[in-house]
Design an enzyme around this catalytic site. Structure first.
Site, PDB file in Angstrom:
ATOM      1  N   TYR A   1       6.281   8.372  16.646  1.00  0.00           N
ATOM      2  CA  TYR A   1       6.592   8.267  15.219  1.00  0.00           C
ATOM      3  C   TYR A   1       7.786   9.144  14.874  1.00  0.00           C
ATOM      4  O   TYR A   1       8.723   8.722  14.180  1.00  0.00           O
ATOM      5  CB  TYR A   1       5.363   8.676  14.411  1.00  0.00           C
TER       6      TYR A   1
ATOM      7  N   SER B   1      -1.883   8.573   1.265  1.00  0.00           N
ATOM      8  CA  SER B   1      -1.623   7.150   1.447  1.00  0.00           C
ATOM      9  C   SER B   1      -2.491   6.648   2.593  1.00  0.00           C
ATOM     10  O   SER B   1      -3.275   7.406   3.167  1.00  0.00           O
ATOM     11  CB  SER B   1      -0.142   6.897   1.756  1.00  0.00           C
TER      12      SER B   1
ATOM     13  N   LYS C   1      11.592   8.083  13.447  1.00  0.00           N
ATOM     14  CA  LYS C   1      12.161   8.638  12.217  1.00  0.00           C
ATOM     15  C   LYS C   1      13.451   9.406  12.497  1.00  0.00           C
ATOM     16  O   LYS C   1      14.393   9.379  11.690  1.00  0.00           O
ATOM     17  CB  LYS C   1      11.140   9.536  11.523  1.00  0.00           C
TER      18      LYS C   1
ATOM     19  N   SER D   1      10.765  10.859   7.029  1.00  0.00           N
ATOM     20  CA  SER D   1       9.629  11.783   7.072  1.00  0.00           C
ATOM     21  C   SER D   1      10.130  13.180   7.405  1.00  0.00           C
ATOM     22  O   SER D   1      11.252  13.348   7.911  1.00  0.00           O
ATOM     23  CB  SER D   1       8.617  11.328   8.138  1.00  0.00           C
TER      24      SER D   1
ATOM     25  N   ILE E   1       3.136   4.512  -0.426  1.00  0.00           N
ATOM     26  CA  ILE E   1       4.339   4.827  -1.196  1.00  0.00           C
ATOM     27  C   ILE E   1       4.993   3.558  -1.712  1.00  0.00           C
ATOM     28  O   ILE E   1       5.455   3.506  -2.859  1.00  0.00           O
ATOM     29  CB  ILE E   1       5.315   5.647  -0.327  1.00  0.00           C
TER      30      ILE E   1
ATOM     31  N   SER F   1       0.842  -1.199   0.000  1.00  0.00           N
ATOM     32  CA  SER F   1       0.000   0.000   0.000  1.00  0.00           C
ATOM     33  C   SER F   1       0.876   1.247   0.000  1.00  0.00           C
ATOM     34  O   SER F   1       2.096   1.175   0.199  1.00  0.00           O
ATOM     35  CB  SER F   1      -0.926   0.027   1.222  1.00  0.00           C
TER      36      SER F   1
END
Length: 334
Positions: free
Chosen positions: A200, A236, A204, A187, A59, A57
């Protein structure tokens, strides 16, 4: 005097043109230059073996389609075999690849003990791996004060340690051959913090630190590219699949996706970056792209902007509104 005036006028016009171009830019200037004057993915990536994680799914899926169009041979990995089979079928329909040119290789980034066997399976099938694209992972949408530590552990296990584990399996193969590329989708929050994404963002930031350090360790291998991709908001399923305050609790609503960059454009820029050996890619529409540059060159201003927008985003989230609306002005309904 006339020469001086002419020179100043020329400089002013040049700066004006650059400013206008930047207003409409959707990537850093190095990457945009490569799109205009650099090598084309269709030429550089044709025939190469590319392993894409998170290929079911978002990218990762779009990467599979565009890489197939470039003539790359593919290893497609994610947990959901049925979705990988669907992606493989679409790749075959959109390209001249044959069935043997695409290997569906189910993979769970959390099952690190299985990564060596998965790598060996890929090598057995194709004989080599030219490019590893780490695009698997999950996001987060919750406030720190309400979030279980288990969520933070899950994010680090998946986004950071899972990616590092697979990279460590593939990298010795590349150093032995003396060439290859490891491309990791990070990101914008890997460069700067953002509310509702503390875990998150931490995962990253960890990836950025790991791969920036790894790049310096591999200077004796000039033909091995270590590249990180830092996209802003992209259309996305990453928000729909995001962690919330508890592991296993689904997000109530993903919000509006229309203001985000279309996935196909993001992926095209990624492929251009890979084809041209770009070490770090900033990919975002305005005003996010401007935000990258402010963080880089005027961090004091960046903190001020972050505080203002972050406060509004948290307020929207607590009120049950679309948190991303803090960054965008939505058109009124007619």
């Amino acid at each position: 005097m006339d020469l001086g005036v002419t020179l100043l006028t020329g400089i002013a016009l040049y700066l004006l043109v650059q400013f206008v171009c930047f207003i409409f830019a959707d990537a850093d200037l190095t990457l945009l230059w490569a799109t205009l004057f650099g090598s084309k993915p269709e030429t550089k990536l044709k025939g190469l073996v590319v392993w894409v994680t998170g290929a079911s799914s978002g990218i990762g899926e779009e990467l599979a389609y565009q890489l197939a169009g470039c003539g790359s041979r593919l290893i497609l990995s994610a947990r959901r075999v049925d979705q990988l089979d669907r992606v493989k079928l679409h790749c075959l329909e959109r390209s001249n690849l044959k069935d043997k040119d695409i290997l569906v290789l189910p993979l769970d980034l959390l099952e690190r003990a299985s990564h060596e066997a998965k790598m060996k399976t890929a090598i057995r099938h194709f004989g080599n791996i030219d490019i590893l694209v780490n695009s698997g992972g999950r996001s987060q949408r919750s406030l720190c004060l309400e979030t279980s530590v288990d969520v933070y552990q899950a994010l680090m296990e998946l986004n950071f340690l899972g990616t590092v584990s697979l990279t460590k399996q593939v990298l010795p193969h590349m150093t032995q051959r003396g060439s290859g590329s490891v491309v990791t989708v990070s990101s914008v929050v890997g460069l700067a913090g953002a509310p509702l994404a503390t875990g998150y963002s931490a995962s990253k930031h960890a990836l950025q630190g790991f791969f920036n350090s790894l790049r310096t360790e591999l200077t004796e291998y000039p033909r091995i590219l270590i590249s990180t991709v830092c996209p802003g908001p992209v259309q996305s399923q990453i928000v729909q699949n995001a962690f919330t305050e508890e592991v296993g609790k689904a997000i109530p609503t993903a919000g509006d996706q229309q203001h985000k960059m279309v996935t196909s454009r993001c992926v095209r820029l990624i492929l251009v970056g890979i084809a041209n050996g770009t070490k770090e890619m900033w990919i975002a529409q305005q005003p996010f792209l401007l935000f990258y540059y402010v963080w880089q060159y005027a961090p004091t201003w960046a903190w001020f902007i972050t505080d203002v927008l972050g406060r509004k985003r948290v307020q929207n989230f607590k009120a049950g509104l679309d948190a991303d609306s803090a960054y965008f002005t939505k058109p009124k309904s007619s």
